[in-house]
Design an enzyme around this catalytic site. Structure first.
Site, short mmCIF file in Angstrom:
data_model
loop_
_atom_site.label_atom_id
_atom_site.label_comp_id
_atom_site.label_asym_id
_atom_site.label_seq_id
_atom_site.Cartn_x
_atom_site.Cartn_y
_atom_site.Cartn_z
N PHE A 97 49.83 32.36 48.91
CA PHE A 97 49.63 31.34 49.92
C PHE A 97 49.96 29.93 49.42
CE2 PHE A 97 47.05 34.22 52.69
CZ PHE A 97 47.67 33.91 53.89
N HIS A 129 49.16 37.03 35.05
CA HIS A 129 47.93 36.78 35.81
C HIS A 129 46.71 37.10 34.94
CE1 HIS A 129 50.44 36.68 39.47
NE2 HIS A 129 49.43 36.02 40.00
N LYS A 133 43.26 41.20 37.51
CA LYS A 133 44.18 41.54 38.61
C LYS A 133 44.62 42.98 38.46
CE LYS A 133 48.34 39.98 41.03
NZ LYS A 133 47.64 40.00 42.34
#
Length: 224
Positions: A97, A129, A133
């Site tokens: 996003f 990451h 994750k």
């Protein structure tokens, strides 16, 4: 505008923090969402891992409210678009996003087109990451490969509490090009999700059904 938030993890929690208690209704395993509860909000923002999507997807569909999904590692049903339209709703699906990531998308598309004049270019996408994750490669890395539309090696690493680092490397025998995006604070993902939810609710030009975050971004930019 009241927004329901499903998932109070690293990013969902930031959404709740940015909205505040008056504008956000948070749901998690201890306080699961229901159709009735979701209908009390204008939109819903979802940040749950892919394996948790099956537990809530029908509830979100039936609620009929606009939904911004930040879940990756899930294969969306082929008839999903029909169900969303049937409930007169609007959804945006995002692997990332970050609004800045859409600038990166334009850069990757330019690199892809320009590489046609290079001799034997090799492409490598690498993402890093945090250690918690679950999916690898990340949804964003897979999006980068899709935007590139070229054969590319994709690799992943999991380190500490890294918010997200993505890098595209183009190499020939005589030159090398690197494009990099680094998330410094998860607030950027929360801000982008809130922006998307607001657009779904307030922009009457957005049609019912499903769009990607990139498609939504491009539409809004064209309207400016």
């Amino acid at each position: 505008m009241k927004i329901s938030v499903i998932g109070k993890g690293k990013t969902g929690g930031r959404v709740v923090d940015l909205l505040g208690d008056e504008l956000a209704e948070a749901f998690d395993e201890g306080n699961p969402p229901t159709v009735e509860k979701l209908k009390q909000s204008d939109a819903v923002i979802i940040f749950v891992p892919g394996d948790a999507v099956p537990d809530i997807i029908d509830i979100v569909i039936e609620s009929g409210i606009p939904a911004a999904w930040g879940s990756t590692g899930y294969d969306w049903p082929e008839d999903l678009e029909d169900k969303v339209v049937e409930h007169n709703s609007k959804w945006v699906l995002a692997s990332n996003f970050s609004l800045g990531m859409n600038i990166i998308r334009k850069g990757i598309e330019a690199i892809s087109a320009g590489s046609a004049i290079l001799k034997d270019p090799k492409f490598h996408i690498h993402e890093i990451h945090h250690v918690h994750k679950k999916d690898a490669p990340s949804g964003t890395a897979l999006s980068w490969k899709e935007w590139l539309d070229k054969e590319a090696e994709v690799t992943s690493a999991r380190e500490g509490d890294v918010k997200g680092i993505h890098e595209l490397n183009l190499k020939t025998e005589t030159e090398e090009i690197t494009l990099k995006h680094k998330a410094l604070d998860r607030a950027l993902f929360a801000e982008g999700a809130i922006w998307a939810a607001n657009q779904l609710v307030s922009n009457s030009k957005i049609e019912t059904g499903i769009c990607t975050f990139g498609q939504l971004f491009d539409q809004i930019m064209e309207e400016q």
